[in-house]
Write a protein that holds these residues in place. Structure first.
Motif, PDB file in Angstrom:
ATOM      1  N   HIS A 294      43.271 126.982 -32.471  1.00  0.00           N
ATOM      2  CA  HIS A 294      42.912 125.361 -32.708  1.00  0.00           C
ATOM      3  C   HIS A 294      43.221 124.804 -34.409  1.00  0.00           C
ATOM      4  CE1 HIS A 294      40.211 125.341 -28.966  1.00  0.00           C
ATOM      5  NE2 HIS A 294      39.175 125.825 -29.776  1.00  0.00           N
TER       6      HIS A 294
ATOM      7  N   GLY B 153      34.825 125.096 -36.334  1.00  0.00           N
ATOM      8  CA  GLY B 153      36.817 125.570 -36.087  1.00  0.00           C
ATOM      9  C   GLY B 153      36.758 125.536 -34.367  1.00  0.00           C
ATOM     10  N   LEU B 154      35.875 125.359 -34.093  1.00  0.00           N
ATOM     11  CA  LEU B 154      35.540 125.861 -32.233  1.00  0.00           C
ATOM     12  C   LEU B 154      35.558 124.648 -31.766  1.00  0.00           C
ATOM     13  CD1 LEU B 154      33.878 129.488 -31.852  1.00  0.00           C
ATOM     14  CD2 LEU B 154      36.151 128.816 -32.191  1.00  0.00           C
ATOM     15  N   THR B 155      35.580 124.729 -30.365  1.00  0.00           N
ATOM     16  CA  THR B 155      35.009 123.247 -29.504  1.00  0.00           C
ATOM     17  C   THR B 155      33.169 123.894 -29.194  1.00  0.00           C
ATOM     18  OG1 THR B 155      35.237 125.084 -27.037  1.00  0.00           O
ATOM     19  CG2 THR B 155      36.898 123.947 -27.993  1.00  0.00           C
TER      20      THR B 155
ATOM     21  N   LEU C 287      30.820 132.161 -26.997  1.00  0.00           N
ATOM     22  CA  LEU C 287      29.797 133.470 -27.412  1.00  0.00           C
ATOM     23  C   LEU C 287      28.873 133.805 -27.789  1.00  0.00           C
ATOM     24  CD1 LEU C 287      31.093 135.043 -30.620  1.00  0.00           C
ATOM     25  CD2 LEU C 287      30.164 132.894 -32.387  1.00  0.00           C
ATOM     26  N   PHE C 288      27.244 132.645 -27.482  1.00  0.00           N
ATOM     27  CA  PHE C 288      26.058 133.157 -27.484  1.00  0.00           C
ATOM     28  C   PHE C 288      26.116 133.962 -26.535  1.00  0.00           C
ATOM     29  CE2 PHE C 288      25.934 131.229 -31.433  1.00  0.00           C
ATOM     30  CZ  PHE C 288      25.337 131.738 -32.495  1.00  0.00           C
TER      31      PHE C 288
ATOM     32  N   ILE D 104      26.157 130.087 -39.577  1.00  0.00           N
ATOM     33  CA  ILE D 104      26.565 130.617 -38.606  1.00  0.00           C
ATOM     34  C   ILE D 104      26.207 132.239 -38.628  1.00  0.00           C
ATOM     35  CG2 ILE D 104      28.542 131.653 -37.445  1.00  0.00           C
ATOM     36  CD1 ILE D 104      29.948 128.034 -38.417  1.00  0.00           C
TER      37      ILE D 104
ATOM     38  N   VAL E  81      36.654 134.663 -30.433  1.00  0.00           N
ATOM     39  CA  VAL E  81      36.467 133.681 -31.203  1.00  0.00           C
ATOM     40  C   VAL E  81      37.769 133.410 -32.353  1.00  0.00           C
ATOM     41  CG1 VAL E  81      35.002 132.980 -33.240  1.00  0.00           C
ATOM     42  CG2 VAL E  81      34.306 133.217 -31.421  1.00  0.00           C
TER      43      VAL E  81
ATOM     44  N   ASP F 268      29.831 126.345 -35.297  1.00  0.00           N
ATOM     45  CA  ASP F 268      31.300 126.457 -35.884  1.00  0.00           C
ATOM     46  C   ASP F 268      32.244 125.281 -35.557  1.00  0.00           C
ATOM     47  OD1 ASP F 268      33.395 127.929 -36.873  1.00  0.00           O
ATOM     48  OD2 ASP F 268      32.297 129.767 -36.441  1.00  0.00           O
TER      49      ASP F 268
ATOM     50  N   LEU G 240      36.730 119.483 -30.679  1.00  0.00           N
ATOM     51  CA  LEU G 240      36.068 120.537 -31.502  1.00  0.00           C
ATOM     52  C   LEU G 240      34.414 120.138 -31.650  1.00  0.00           C
ATOM     53  CD1 LEU G 240      39.045 121.373 -33.360  1.00  0.00           C
ATOM     54  CD2 LEU G 240      38.045 122.869 -32.281  1.00  0.00           C
TER      55      LEU G 240
ATOM     56  N   ALA H  64      33.844 140.286 -28.281  1.00  0.00           N
ATOM     57  CA  ALA H  64      33.862 138.653 -28.404  1.00  0.00           C
ATOM     58  C   ALA H  64      33.937 137.580 -29.945  1.00  0.00           C
ATOM     59  CB  ALA H  64      31.889 138.947 -27.671  1.00  0.00           C
TER      60      ALA H  64
ATOM     61  N   GLN I   5      40.505 132.197 -30.699  1.00  0.00           N
ATOM     62  CA  GLN I   5      40.357 130.561 -30.841  1.00  0.00           C
ATOM     63  C   GLN I   5      39.886 129.832 -31.705  1.00  0.00           C
ATOM     64  OE1 GLN I   5      36.469 130.952 -28.670  1.00  0.00           O
ATOM     65  NE2 GLN I   5      37.247 131.343 -26.656  1.00  0.00           N
ATOM     66  N   LYS I   6      39.279 129.972 -32.763  1.00  0.00           N
ATOM     67  CA  LYS I   6      40.248 129.601 -34.193  1.00  0.00           C
ATOM     68  C   LYS I   6      42.114 129.604 -34.814  1.00  0.00           C
ATOM     69  CE  LYS I   6      36.066 130.500 -36.008  1.00  0.00           C
ATOM     70  NZ  LYS I   6      35.246 130.665 -37.730  1.00  0.00           N
TER      71      LYS I   6
ATOM     72  N   GLU J 215      33.486 126.242 -26.067  1.00  0.00           N
ATOM     73  CA  GLU J 215      33.555 127.992 -26.755  1.00  0.00           C
ATOM     74  C   GLU J 215      32.426 128.759 -27.909  1.00  0.00           C
ATOM     75  OE1 GLU J 215      38.337 127.570 -27.568  1.00  0.00           O
ATOM     76  OE2 GLU J 215      36.784 126.914 -29.120  1.00  0.00           O
TER      77      GLU J 215
END
Ligand SMILES: Nc1ncnc2c1ncn2[C@@H]1O[C@H](COP(=O)(O)OP(=O)(O)O)[C@@H](O)[C@H]1O
Ligand SMILES: [Mg+2]
Lengths: 286, 326
Positions: free
Chosen positions: A54, B142-144, B151-152, A122, A47, B140, B183, A43, A50-51, B147
């Motif tokens: 982008h 930097g994520l959509t 993650l969760f 976060i 991430v 976050d 994003l 997971a 994905q970052k 996304e």
């Protein structure tokens, strides 16, 4: 205290009509035992990918420094023949060292990111999920590895463009990937450990800058251990970067290497890193 | 040690406190080791035998940061299915109390349990029951949106088969279905808050913990956040524990509220009960403005209200959140 007037809040323009929420009343069934760790690692690595997808700027800006090392330092020292490389061109000798160096820089920076994530909330939120701290750190360590691996591909391509003769044997390249990931896991954990001690980004930034150069110069990335003064040889002996470079050089160039020892040291170092960073993670949660 | 500046007796407004704690002040052993293989009792097994457990129960909770006693003997019982508001000025200790309940902080003294699971000994079981939205904007950037929620879903073990549908439902539930693939850094403050709500909802928590969910938002965005909270809660029946220092919101949206000041609950009840109680005490039920929750708060907090509420760091972090909200 309450700056807002004690009148009812205005109604919003559209009323809230959520669609079907049937899935949101059933808790997912919990993974337990050994299957939890790989799931969390996957997971957190996802991430990271994905970052990177982008925002690729970091990928490009971080390619500049290794390119300059290879282009300027590598080309020049190839002409001077000042460093005994066992008969191969110096730029070839240097390339695996630069791959390891750029991976290490990324990994050390990764620990700074965990403080940023703490400040942004976060990390806090991830700590309230059913993720043991060791799994969170392992996930972060492998995510740093994934990022470093993609960076390594960029450096390998640059090196190939500069004419470095490297292997394209897939099995050896797999070995290279493993060494890069293990080394990055160790250095990111080192950085996260320091983060757990110093707790602020500024201090970690200072320490990170202070340790990257000694780690780099106190390794066999630029020159063989044999030409170092005795005290530096001792540093190199306990420096995981040296073992990583040894493995990369052996696999990419076919020079004599100590692969079992290299992988052994890198694995133990990464495991110790995960252990120390997870035991200090609680301090970041306070 | 802190000064005790309140002039009113401790018992003011506390008469409606739920069933007393059995073991207030009892020290718990330190946090146990967390291991991946830790046995997790099913979410529905209450530890105590007497009927269904409260969603949250705190007894004699004390937490100090060095010299500052942030939570000073907190007793709290949140019932299953209610929207419970923990109210108080900046620095009252609300966030610290929530961080003890969410297992982020150890419980040095007192006892905290969530649906009967002890917050120090059964951390993993507690976390599986929780959806938590911290005070800062914590999506976050930097994520959509999608996304962020995915993650969760993954770290709560939503199966791959169900993941996409569940994430889509969570995003739809907060009205972000149409912008899910943008994003998160392009979202407004209210949208980020709703995204965080979706992140917390995707694991179908039995208890949703929201720390100042509307801080720094404009009134329209505040209303929208609350309407989504209410709609989801109506559809799922989950318990909501929310902190706020906006008394008007609590009055409007909470089933019961606890007024917290200097680390303790000073009054507890439905907003109406508290307002009526104060009106009765003042004996002005006939004429004049009916009291607001804020009046009740001033009444129970006493004269010491203004000198300690909101020290510099609180103000700074509030500003930071407000500026991130934009
Ligand atoms: N990490 C921390 N370190 C030191 N003091 C803290 C920390 N967090 C909170 N405090 C202090 O504890 C008290 C309660 O804070 P908090 O729980 O954040 O209150 P609230 O959420 O009600 O505004 C405040 O005096 C605050 O300054
Ligand atoms: Mg707070």
């Amino acid at each position: 205290m309450s700056e807002a007037p004690a009148v009812p809040l205005p109604a919003s323009a559209e009323s809230v009509r959520p669609g079907s929420l049937d899935l949101l009343v059933v808790p997912p069934s919990a993974r337990t035992g050994w299957r939890l760790l790989p799931a969390r690692v996957a997971a957190l690595c996802a991430v990271e990918l994905q970052k990177l997808r982008h925002d690729r700027t970091e990928l490009y800006t971080r390619a500049i420094q290794p390119a300059l090392w290879l282009l300027i330092f590598g080309e020049t020292f190839t002409r001077i023949h000042a460093i005994p490389t066992g008969g191969i061109p110096y730029i070839d000798y240097l390339a695996p060292g630069i791959i390891a160096q750029s991976a290490m820089f990324i990994a050390i920076f990764y620990g700074i990111m965990i403080i940023w994530e703490r400040d942004a909330g976060i990390l806090t939120k991830l700590l309230v999920t059913p993720t043991p701290r060791s799994a969170l750190i392992t996930g972060k360590a492998f995510a740093a590895g994934v990022k470093a691996l993609i960076q390594a591909v960029v450096v390998v391509v640059i090196a190939a463009l500069l004419g470095v003769a490297m292997t394209w044997n897939p099995l050896r390249l797999l070995g290279v990937a493993v060494a890069v990931v293990l080394g990055s896991a160790f250095f990111s954990c080192l950085s996260m450990t320091i983060a757990g001690i110093v707790l602020t980004r500024d201090r970690l930034m200072g320490i990170g800058q202070a340790i990257t150069m000694p780690l780099f110069f106190g390794s066999n990335a630029l020159y063989p251990v044999a030409v170092m003064p005795g005290w530096l040889q001792a540093v190199s002996l306990v420096n995981p970067l040296s073992y990583q470079v040894d493995a990369l050089r052996g696999l990419l160039l076919g020079t004599p290497a100590h692969l079992p020892l290299d992988y052994g040291v890198l694995t133990v170092a990464a495991a110790l890193g995960v252990w120390s960073a997870s035991s200090l993670l609680g301090r970041l949660a306070r | 040690m802190r000064r005790r500046g309140g002039t009113r007796p401790e018992s003011a407004g506390q008469d409606r406190l739920g069933p007393g704690p059995e073991s207030a002040g009892q020290a718990e052993p330190g946090p146990g080791p967390e291991s991946a293989g830790q046995a997790e009792p099913g979410p529905d097994t209450p530890v105590r035998g007497d009927g269904p457990a409260d969603a949250v129960s705190c007894a004699g909770l004390v937490y100090a940061f060095g010299e500052t006693t942030a939570v000073d003997g907190l007793d709290l019982a949140v019932r299953d299915g209610e929207v419970f508001g923990l109210l108080g000025p900046n620095g009252a200790g609300k966030t610290t109390a929530l961080r003890c309940i969410t297992t982020l902080l150890p419980v040095p003294a007192g006892r905290v349990s969530v649906f009967g699971h002890d917050a120090t000994r059964e951390r993993m079981a507690v976390r599986r029951l929780l959806g938590y939205v911290p005070q800062q904007l914590s999506a976050d950037s930097g994520l959509t949106g999608r996304e962020n929620v995915t993650l969760f879903a993954r770290v709560f073990d939503v199966s791959r088969r169900e993941r996409a549908a569940r994430v889509a439902q969570a995003l739809d539930a907060v009205g972000l279905g149409d912008v899910a693939d943008r994003l998160a850094k392009t979202y407004s403050g209210g949208m980020v808050r709703r995204l965080e709500l979706a992140q917390a909802l995707v694991s179908a928590p039995r208890l949703l913990i929201l720390d100042e969910p509307t801080i720094g938002l404009d009134p329209i965005a505040r209303t929208s956040v609350w309407e989504h909270i209410n709609a989801v809660r109506a559809a799922t029946g989950m318990t909501v524990l929310v902190t706020t220092h906006y008394m008007d919101e609590a009055d409007q949206y909470c089933d019961r509220v606890a007024l917290m000041h200097r680390g303790r609950v000073r009054a507890l009840g439905t907003p109406r009960e508290l307002r009526d109680g104060l009106a009765a005490r003042r004996g002005n039920s006939g004429e004049g403005e009916p009291p607001t929750l804020e009046d009740v708060f001033r009444d129970v907090a006493g004269s010491g209200l203004d000198d300690r509420s909101g020290d510099f760091s609180d103000v700074r972090s509030t500003r930071r959140t407000a500026s991130r909200v934009g």
